[in-house]
Scaffold this active site. Structure first.
Site, PDB file in Angstrom:
ATOM      1  N   GLY A  78      10.818   0.741  -1.029  1.00 27.94           N
ATOM      2  CA  GLY A  78      10.234   0.138   0.154  1.00 27.94           C
ATOM      3  C   GLY A  78       9.061   0.949   0.665  1.00 27.94           C
ATOM      4  N   SER A  79       8.943   1.005   1.987  1.00 30.42           N
ATOM      5  CA  SER A  79       7.769   1.634   2.596  1.00 30.42           C
ATOM      6  C   SER A  79       7.672   3.134   2.385  1.00 30.42           C
ATOM      7  CB  SER A  79       7.746   1.332   4.101  1.00 30.42           C
ATOM      8  OG  SER A  79       7.573  -0.058   4.317  1.00 30.42           O
ATOM      9  N   SER A  80       8.740   3.770   1.912  1.00 28.60           N
ATOM     10  CA  SER A  80       8.650   5.208   1.641  1.00 28.60           C
ATOM     11  C   SER A  80       7.662   5.501   0.520  1.00 28.60           C
ATOM     12  CB  SER A  80      10.033   5.777   1.289  1.00 28.60           C
ATOM     13  OG  SER A  80      10.519   5.233   0.077  1.00 28.60           O
TER      14      SER A  80
END
Length: 375
Positions: free
Chosen positions: A148-150
């Site tokens: 995801g956004s990591s």
């Protein structure tokens, strides 16, 4: 009959990490990985004797050998504290010393008690553990998961490294729903909220703007994006005492797949230990530290990947991730008197964009920024 068995005093907090031994043989975890060094063996001697049993001549002899004592870098107190905090959840936690690469904690939850396994369990107890839907013996920190956004700081770093865009470049506002062209059909990239200011790298990280990073991936392009991920260690086996699954990405055969990869979706999978190593580069001028777990006196660390990206890019991303915690999606991690940098990530696992029954995987990658290297 006196028998010796290994005892695991921290029980569930360390059992997946240590594993267990039975009858002197390591079966799982570090017990298995270090088995040949941990176990000793009896001495043997073959000799010729006279009729009274007195030794005349030795033909072959092998001296007894005690097993080694192996000291790890794990902070047992920290390991236990993390386990107690997350023991009811399914997840993995990795703590890495970003000055040396020492692994200070490796926690996988839920867990089990290695003492039970070392002493032996009944068939009924074994079947109960194996059939437990929570999979208490599964080592989650060795697996891979959608980031995801990591992944966004990594994509930002690749963009800066390839000079595809600058940190201040405004990609333009697109609301909360966007597609690059009509060829995408019903597929749109969505983001949770709009924000004030330019759609530049810092603001996109602060507000975790999926649309910005979808555009960033398209600007970087398939070839450079794949190459950039490879230069961060994707598709490569990381040298570690236990076998970690490789971090991977998909083929990115379509424009939409490239765009979705930009914010950590599509077919991207990342190992948590590898992710911690990648984030170490933001504090080490673009150099990724090699994670290690066997303590070595005076070890100042080893670089796993040198110049994964430039020192300038590392510092840009680091400052942006401080802003994420100070005023963005990572505000809950803010600690008074400490400078914390980090990035949240939520990956959706579902069969299609319309699937509302899928699950989510949550990430939070963070590090403390300090002028004191021993802090």
């Amino acid at each position: 009959i006196d028998e010796k068995e290994r005892v695991y005093p921290y029980k569930e907090a360390t059992s997946i990490l240590t594993g267990y031994a039975q009858e002197g043989e390591g079966k799982t975890g570090l017990e298995y990985a270090y088995n040949d060094r941990l176990k000793g063996y009896d001495g043997t001697e073959i000799y010729i004797s006279d009729e009274n049993g007195n030794k005349i001549k030795t033909i072959a002899k092998k001296d007894a050998k005690n097993g080694e004592n192996i000291k790890t870098t794990i902070d047992a107190k920290l390991q236990k504290e993390i386990y107690e905090q997350f023991k009811e959840d399914s997840g993995a936690s990795v703590v890495l010393n970003y000055n040396t690469g020492e692994v200070l904690a490796l926690v996988s939850t839920p867990s089990y008690d290695a003492n039970d396994m070392a002493l032996g369990v009944t068939n009924e107890e074994w079947n109960e553990i194996q059939n437990d839907e929570e999979k208490p013996m599964y080592n989650r920190y060795l697996g891979t998961y959608a980031p995801g956004s990591s992944l966004k700081p990594i994509v930002g770093a690749i963009g800066l490294k390839t000079n595809t865009f600058t940190k201040d470049e405004d990609f333009g506002r697109s609301g909360t729903k966007w597609q690059n062209n009509n060829n995408w059909g019903n597929l749109y990239v969505t983001t949770l909220a709009t924000y004030e200011g330019n759609a530049n790298l810092q603001n996109a990280l602060i507000h975790s703007d999926n649309i910005y990073f979808a555009k960033a991936a398209l600007k970087i392009g398939k070839t450079n994006l794949k190459k950039g991920l490879d230069e961060f260690g994707f598709n490569s086996k990381i040298d570690f005492v236990q076998d970690m699954e490789k971090s991977t990405y998909g083929e990115m055969n379509s424009e939409a797949e490239i765009a979705n990869s930009g914010y950590g979706q599509d077919k991207l999978l990342v190992n948590p230990i590898h992710m911690a190593s990648i984030y170490s580069s933001f504090l080490n001028d673009g150099n990724m530290l090699k994670p290690y777990i066997e303590y070595k006196e005076g070890n100042e660390g080893e670089i796993l990947i040198e110049n994964a990206f430039s020192s300038e890019a590392a510092n840009i991303i680091k400052e942006d991730l401080i802003k994420v915690v100070e005023e963005g999606t990572g505000k809950e991690a803010k600690i008074e008197g400490k400078t914390i940098a980090g990035k949240t990530g939520t990956a959706e696992i579902k069969a299609s964009q319309d699937d509302d029954s899928g699950t989510e995987i949550g990430w939070f990658n963070a590090f403390k920024v300090s002028d004191n290297p021993n802090d």
